[in-house]
Enzyme design. Structure first.
Site, short mmCIF file in Angstrom:
data_model
loop_
_atom_site.label_atom_id
_atom_site.label_comp_id
_atom_site.label_asym_id
_atom_site.label_seq_id
_atom_site.Cartn_x
_atom_site.Cartn_y
_atom_site.Cartn_z
N LYS A 1 -9.67 -8.13 7.17
CA LYS A 1 -10.40 -8.42 8.39
C LYS A 1 -10.36 -7.24 9.34
CE LYS A 1 -6.74 -10.74 11.06
NZ LYS A 1 -6.59 -10.02 12.34
N HIS B 1 0.82 -1.21 0.00
CA HIS B 1 0.00 0.00 0.00
C HIS B 1 0.86 1.26 0.00
CE1 HIS B 1 -3.38 -2.69 0.58
NE2 HIS B 1 -4.16 -1.67 0.30
#
Lengths: 192, 295
Positions: free
Chosen positions: A102, A36
């Site tokens: 998650k 990222h």
């Protein structure tokens, strides 16, 4: 159970609501912390094709080297909130339609999901063996040498990858709701 | 009876310990998750999650693959007979760790924080984490926990008094810290979790103590009756929060609360909370000249 095929268009994504159980099939890419940061800072062109109208999976897998390719051995989701500083930008910049991970994400990501027409899908944490079994093929890998196995970007084909929509493109977030409710219980218990 | 260490045999036994820890969840943990599933409403998200988790546990055991891909910090407690070399034992554990990584029981998980380089074999500076003590038995006991990063990240340390929680320097204050830690963690530590808590000590002793609680069986009873009462009260109240498995809502937010204490300085009162995910990968082995017993 809703079946989603990747690549996917905005309309199909806008049909999804918090609480929908889905099975995902098609090509997606894994990416976590190092990925990222790289996607936001360097805006590499070689990944655009893999992200556009597809999904990124927050996952650092256990991977086996086979003669010709790779095999996923264990591949549950990692905690998504660490990507909160980057995720909104990645969704906008690369035209992502879904983020799988998650624990849920925060307001910046939720806003980007709404603005761009994307969803956050929750996979079950620790479901490493079962999810690995839904990975049918590893097409390739980016940044393996530099980032290492868990942090590399793995281009994978999946079949019937199970997940639940927990943040939709209308500003709804199961995570925000559960936090508010549980925090209210905490306050009651502490005021007793 | 003097104990003679056969290094090759010990290395093979440690490798098997790692394999079991990573791929085969202990029976008390499986039982606790099974009971939790049965307590959740038919058709609920919580029941669905726990059903999938139980299926994953079974598949991992059958295929001998990691229950969770994050095979975590490998925390060892090794108890030695008098006179055995800690350096020699450490070297064998390191060697077994490299082999376990090659065999894919462990993910390469040791990253240099300055260069960002993954060592590729789980060994590195203070990795794995090995602690030693000694006993009079003619055997080596090795206890291992694989503690994933997701649950480590939601672990917390509090200093009492804490004004925002209205928590004073007593067990009521401790109660408030743990409640807060679990609400902050939500599903991010892979709920339902097991809470290891250290009360007292300094900052490092508190956390070590908290993690040591993770070696306790889930159904054991704390010998300190005050702490036993607090553990029961917390388990009941944590499960009324409605966070549920993975934070999807439900009755099961925690599987167990285990609290230990250590003497503190008059000036300090730390409450250290170590959150362990449902994939509570703890295994021990008793290694003697005659046999190896795993638990």
């Amino acid at each position: 159970m809703i079946e989603l095929k990747l690549p996917i268009d905005e309309k199909r994504i806008r049909d999804l609501k918090v609480g929908d159980d889905v099975l995902i099939s098609g090509r997606m890419i894994t990416g976590r912390d190092a990925a990222h940061a790289w996607l936001v800072k360097e805006k590499p062109d070689e990944v655009r094709n893999y992200l556009k109208d597809s999904m990124i999976y927050h996952c650092g897998p256990v991977v086996k080297r086979t003669e010709k390719s790779w095999e996923f051995i264990a591949a549950g989701p990692t905690t998504s909130i660490r990507e909160e500083p980057y995720q909104g930008t990645v969704i906008k910049e690369y035209g992502l339609r879904g983020v799988i991970g998650k624990g849920g994400m925060g307001p910046t990501t939720l806003k980007a999901l709404q603005d761009c027409g994307a969803v956050y899908l929750h996979a079950i944490g620790g479901l490493a063996t079962l999810i690995a079994e839904s990975v049918t093929n590893v097409q390739g890998v980016l940044k393996l040498e530099e980032f290492g196995i868990p942090e590399a970007l793995w281009i994978i084909e999946v079949r019937n990858f199970p997940a639940v929509v927990t943040m939709d493109s209308y500003g709804n977030s199961l995570h925000r709701d559960i936090f508010e409710r549980s925090d209210a219980v905490r306050k009651r218990l502490m005021d007793k | 009876m003097a104990f003679k260490l056969n290094s090759d045999r010990f290395r093979t036994a440690v490798l098997e310990l790692i394999r079991r820890a990573s791929t085969d969840l202990s029976l008390d943990v499986v039982k606790s998750i099974t009971d939790a599933r049965d307590s959740e409403e038919e058709g609920s998200a919580a029941r669905g999650v726990l059903t999938a988790i139980l299926k994953n546990i079974e598949r991992a055991r059958e295929k001998s693959t990691p229950i969770c891909q994050d095979t975590g910090t490998n925390i060892y407690y090794v108890t030695l007979p008098e006179g055995l070399s800690m350096r020699r034992i450490s070297d064998i554990i390191l060697s077994a760790t490299r082999e376990a990584t090659r065999k894919l029981y462990l993910r390469p998980n040791a990253v240099d924080p300055v260069t960002g380089k993954n060592s590729g074999d789980n060994t590195g500076i203070m990795s794995p984490d090995i602690h030693f003590d000694e006993w009079d038995e003619p055997a080596i006991r090795v206890r291992l926990v694989l503690k994933g990063g997701g649950c480590e990240n939601v672990s917390a340390q509090y200093t009492l008094p804490d004004t925002s929680l209205k928590a004073g320097r007593d067990l009521e204050g401790v109660y408030r810290c743990i409640l807060d830690a679990v609400v902050q963690a939500q599903g991010k530590g892979c709920a339902p979790g097991i809470l290891g808590v250290g009360v007292g000590g300094d900052r490092s002793i508190g956390m070590i103590l908290a993690k040591k609680q993770l070696f306790r069986k889930l159904d054991d009873v704390n010998p300190d009756s005050d702490l036993a009462k607090l553990e029961n009260r917390l388990l009941k109240d944590l499960n009324s929060l409605g966070i549920g498995p993975m934070g999807f809502g439900g009755k099961t937010t925690a599987l167990a609360v285990k609290i230990g204490k250590a003497h503190r300085l008059p000036a300090s009162f730390f409450v250290s909370v170590s959150y362990m995910c449902w994939a509570d990968r703890r295994k021990s082995m008793l290694f003697s000249d005659l046999e190896v017993i795993y638990d």
